[in-house]
Design a protein around this motif. Structure first.
Motif, short mmCIF file in Angstrom:
data_model
loop_
_atom_site.label_atom_id
_atom_site.label_comp_id
_atom_site.label_asym_id
_atom_site.label_seq_id
_atom_site.Cartn_x
_atom_site.Cartn_y
_atom_site.Cartn_z
N LYS A 99 0.84 -1.20 0.00
CA LYS A 99 0.00 0.00 0.00
C LYS A 99 0.87 1.24 0.00
CE LYS A 99 -4.24 1.83 2.06
NZ LYS A 99 -5.29 1.59 3.08
N GLU A 100 0.40 2.29 -0.72
CA GLU A 100 1.09 3.58 -0.80
C GLU A 100 0.11 4.66 -0.35
OE1 GLU A 100 2.74 5.98 -4.53
OE2 GLU A 100 3.95 4.18 -4.08
N ILE A 101 0.52 5.44 0.65
CA ILE A 101 -0.36 6.48 1.21
C ILE A 101 0.27 7.84 0.95
CG2 ILE A 101 -1.47 7.41 3.26
CD1 ILE A 101 -0.18 3.97 3.62
N HIS A 102 -0.45 8.71 0.25
CA HIS A 102 -0.01 10.09 0.02
C HIS A 102 -0.70 10.97 1.07
CE1 HIS A 102 1.71 9.36 -4.10
NE2 HIS A 102 0.96 8.28 -3.94
N LEU A 103 0.05 11.44 2.03
CA LEU A 103 -0.50 12.23 3.13
C LEU A 103 -0.30 13.72 2.85
CD1 LEU A 103 -1.83 12.37 5.90
CD2 LEU A 103 0.45 12.16 6.93
N ASN A 104 -1.40 14.45 2.77
CA ASN A 104 -1.37 15.90 2.54
C ASN A 104 -1.81 16.60 3.83
OD1 ASN A 104 -1.42 18.46 1.45
ND2 ASN A 104 -3.44 18.22 0.54
N VAL A 105 -0.87 17.26 4.46
CA VAL A 105 -1.17 17.97 5.71
C VAL A 105 -1.54 19.41 5.38
CG1 VAL A 105 -0.31 18.70 7.96
CG2 VAL A 105 0.38 16.49 7.01
N GLN A 106 -2.75 19.78 5.74
CA GLN A 106 -3.25 21.12 5.46
C GLN A 106 -3.02 22.00 6.68
OE1 GLN A 106 -7.23 19.98 4.59
NE2 GLN A 106 -6.81 19.60 2.43
N SER A 107 -2.36 23.11 6.45
CA SER A 107 -1.95 23.98 7.55
C SER A 107 -3.06 24.97 7.86
CB SER A 107 -0.65 24.71 7.19
OG SER A 107 0.34 23.79 6.81
N GLN A 108 -3.94 24.64 8.78
CA GLN A 108 -5.05 25.52 9.15
C GLN A 108 -4.63 26.41 10.31
OE1 GLN A 108 -8.95 23.75 9.41
NE2 GLN A 108 -9.49 25.05 11.13
N ILE A 109 -4.73 27.72 10.09
CA ILE A 109 -4.39 28.66 11.15
C ILE A 109 -5.48 28.68 12.21
CG2 ILE A 109 -3.83 31.06 11.69
CD1 ILE A 109 -2.85 31.38 8.84
N ASN A 154 5.33 24.40 -3.02
CA ASN A 154 4.56 23.71 -4.06
C ASN A 154 3.53 22.76 -3.49
OD1 ASN A 154 5.97 25.03 -6.06
ND2 ASN A 154 7.54 23.44 -6.22
N ASP A 155 3.80 22.19 -2.31
CA ASP A 155 2.92 21.15 -1.78
C ASP A 155 2.20 21.55 -0.50
OD1 ASP A 155 3.78 19.34 -3.81
OD2 ASP A 155 5.62 19.00 -2.66
N GLU A 156 2.37 22.79 -0.03
CA GLU A 156 1.85 23.13 1.28
C GLU A 156 1.19 24.50 1.28
OE1 GLU A 156 3.43 23.32 5.93
OE2 GLU A 156 4.77 22.77 4.29
N ASP A 157 0.03 24.59 1.95
CA ASP A 157 -0.72 25.83 2.08
C ASP A 157 -0.92 26.15 3.56
OD1 ASP A 157 -1.05 26.04 -0.69
OD2 ASP A 157 -2.82 24.77 -0.64
N LEU A 158 -1.09 27.42 3.82
CA LEU A 158 -1.46 27.89 5.15
C LEU A 158 -2.79 28.62 4.99
CD1 LEU A 158 -0.02 27.96 7.98
CD2 LEU A 158 0.61 30.30 7.45
#
Length: 678
Positions: free
Chosen positions: A233-243, A329-333
């Motif tokens: 299994k391959e898991i792509h984890l996207n952590v969203q930076s919520q203020i 490129n991969d991260e938002d706040l």
């Protein structure tokens, strides 16, 4: 028969002898799943540690990978290699396996040694090659499941982070966790194991793999087995930076103004708005308003702010919005804004107000009473109908005050021509990272220049201010609104005139002032004029004409006065008012008119057939002495005759039967005063 068996045994011995030289395994097999990945080790002698390593399918290594780099991952498409000279092996990692990858390979160095590797790619297992994308927010805990074939229930399970290294290896006989307690792995020993990541941070974003440690058979590997890892299994984890997450309340048919604040180090990064799960709306331009449908956005790089203005709200605008900035490129706040749009009936739809340039105007605004202690705001729409905020702290020109519960007023002093337009007002809701103003009242503010008063036969100056950007444009003075069918052009700044040669002009481009001097004034010059530049600038101004002669009247205290005024133009409205100046009289003076015939001691009788109206003032007192105006109006055009009333001391008994009548005729009006003494 016995000879055949002996031959088979000899062949097996030869194969074993070829694959086992000096205790080193020279050939082995690894197993993977279609869509999955596989990782294995190629051993080498210590004196070969600085030589080139390779894993190839053919002699020229067009399918595979080679490197002389150590302690660093090297990539060639789906093939990855890591050489750790201290461990006397290098690691080969192959992602996204397909059936075409099945076959024979070689790993080694080109000088002394090599191993034959048989890659077997299985496409029949139900647990092969799954890939998922998971999203999480900072501070959350997330769990995902890794399924495997039940025949591997006693095998060691592996959780691995791509391009970083092994995160944790789980012994299949127990549940375990990483030393800091961040990663927790537990095995059902049936058909899956679980991975839990606690207190997620932005550093946890990435690609994770979970798999099973095995060797050439399906049995559990022993301590001496040459093992490899089959990733299932391959898991792509996207952590969203919520203020933060805030609630914003707005109202149907109204507007809302929102400011999102970000750390100063990201003030130059690209901002965006995202509604629910729809695609992000990027702000492609900085320091200017950008429109996307009804959402307007402004990336304020100096303040590290994203301003958002949503107008004409409807129920469909109620949603969860993300007000964010791209960090890389991969991260938002971002800040989550939960916008509710409510129906409200006690806020007026809109209102219109007029103000005289140089004076003050008062606007009345409503707000929810729960925001009684919050800061109040007023903002003005720009040309794109976007409302830009004006803080209540601007006390110099904007004075805010609460009048009653749920109502506040705004006084704009020293009004200039720039103040014309559409305003919205409302109360502020402030959070740590978000400030919002739900706009509740719409005001359309129109402006006029102060009226100009000229006397019959004299001259009058009409001064028209304009924006500096129009300094080289042609200015106009019109009777009636310029650029409309009914407008009557009077003169232009280039000197062309249409009515009279007795008109002088001056265009002062340093003061941005166009001045028109009208001489030899007549009654018919009275009316509303317009100062204009193109179609974008059109300001009205009233020219009042005062007739040449002044009428003086005398009366006694306690008596009455009857004053008749002749209409100069037909079908006008007559009125009578008091004031030192004509414009004060018209605007604020005590008055009676053709529409309002009584006002305390004043009464008016309109004698249309005779072309006059008569005003009676009863019960005269000494303080009734002063300046009055006998006037007529037609569509905002005023012609006035000045009247002076002198009220003398108290009457005596000998005066009760005496009556004096005095008449005065002037060139522009006829006034008659009848004094009765009782």
């Amino acid at each position: 028969m016995r000879a055949a068996i002996i031959i088979i045994i000899i062949i097996i011995i030869i194969i074993i002898t070829l694959c086992l030289i000096s205790g080193q395994v020279l050939c082995f097999s690894v197993f993977g799943c279609t869509g999955g990945s596989v990782m294995f080790k190629c051993m080498y002698k210590s004196n070969d540690q600085h030589k080139e390593k390779y894993f190839c399918r053919n002699t020229d290594c067009t399918t595979g990978i080679s490197t002389e780099t150590q302690r660093q991952w090297v990539y060639n498409g789906r093939f990855n290699l890591y050489d750790d000279e201290n461990s006397r092996f290098f690691t080969v990692f192959i992602r996204n396996l397909s059936r075409e990858d099945d076959g024979e390979y070689t790993c080694g160095n080109k000088q002394k040694w090599s191993h034959d590797v048989t890659l077997v790619v299985n496409r029949n297992s139900s647990s092969c090659g799954t890939s998922v994308i998971r999203s999480a927010r900072i501070g959350q805990t997330i769990t995902f499941h890794c399924k495997y074939d039940h025949k591997f229930k006693t095998h060691t399970k592996v959780f691995y982070r791509l391009n970083v290294g092994p995160v944790h290896v789980l012994n299949s006989s127990q549940s375990s966790q990483s030393s800091e307690g961040k990663f927790i792995l537990s095995d059902s020993q049936k058909d899956h194991f679980n991975v839990t990541i606690r207190d997620i941070s932005t550093a946890d974003s990435g690609v994770y793999l979970c798999g099973v440690e095995r060797h050439e058979s399906d049995d559990q590997p022993s301590e001496t087995s040459i093992t490899h890892i089959t990733f299932i299994k391959e898991i792509h984890l996207n952590v969203q930076s919520q203020i933060s997450s805030v609630q914003v309340e707005a109202y149907i048919s109204k507007s809302v103004f929102i400011k999102c604040k970000f750390p100063q180090r990201f003030k130059g990064n690209k901002k965006f708005i995202q509604k629910d799960s729809s695609q992000k709306i990027p702000v492609d331009e900085q320091n200017q308003w950008v429109r996307h449908d009804k959402v307007h956005m402004y990336d304020d790089t100096s303040g590290g702010l994203l301003k958002v203005f949503i107008s004409d709200l409807i129920t469909a605008d109620e949603a969860t919005y993300r007000c964010g900035v791209n960090i890389n490129n991969d991260e938002d706040l971002f800040t989550e804004i939960k916008l509710t749009v409510r129906q409200v009936d006690h806020f007026p739809a809109s209102s219109k107000s007029a103000a005289v340039i140089g004076e003050s105007v008062k606007l009345t605004c409503n707000y929810p009473e729960k925001h009684n202690e919050t800061i109040k705001h007023i903002c003005k729409e720009n040309n794109e109908k976007i409302c830009q905020n004006i803080s209540s702290s601007e006390k110099k020109r904007f004075e805010f005050s609460d009048s009653t519960a749920g109502v506040f007023t705004v006084i704009i002093s020293n009004v200039s021509w720039r103040d014309a337009g559409v305003y919205w007002c409302g109360a502020e809701t402030k959070h740590k990272h978000v400030t919002s103003v739900s706009l509740t009242n719409k005001h359309e503010l129109t402006l006029t220049l102060p009226p100009v008063v000229g006397r019959e036969g004299d001259s009058a100056e009409i001064k028209c201010p304009y924006d500096a950007k129009y300094s080289k444009e042609l200015k106009h003075l019109c009777k009636g609104k310029c650029f409309t069918p009914d407008a009557q052009n009077i003169i232009q700044s280039n000197g062309d005139y249409f009515i009279s040669p007795t008109i002088l002009i001056k265009d002062n481009t340093e003061l941005n002032l166009f001045t028109v001097i009208m001489t030899e004034l007549r009654a018919e010059d009275a009316g509303k004029y317009w100062c204009a530049v193109k179609g974008a600038f059109n300001l009205p101004i009233e020219l009042m004409i005062v007739m040449k002669d002044v009428i003086t009247h005398e009366a006694s205290v306690g008596g009455s006065a009857s004053i008749s005024c002749k209409y100069i133009r037909n079908q006008n409205q007559g009125f009578f008012c008091r004031g030192d100046q004509p414009n004060i009289c018209v605007r604020d003076g005590v008055r009676v008119s053709s529409n309002k015939r009584t006002n305390n001691v004043f009464s008016l009788t309109d004698e249309t057939s005779a072309g006059v109206f008569t005003v009676n003032i009863s019960n005269l007192r000494a303080e009734d002495s002063g300046k009055y105006w006998c006037a007529e109006e037609n569509s905002g055009s005023f012609i006035l005759t000045e009247v002076h009333l002198h009220v003398n001391g108290e009457m005596t008994s000998s005066d009760t039967k005496r009556e004096t009548t005095q008449k005065t005729e002037t060139s522009g009006s006829f006034c008659q005063k009848s004094l009765s003494v009782r």
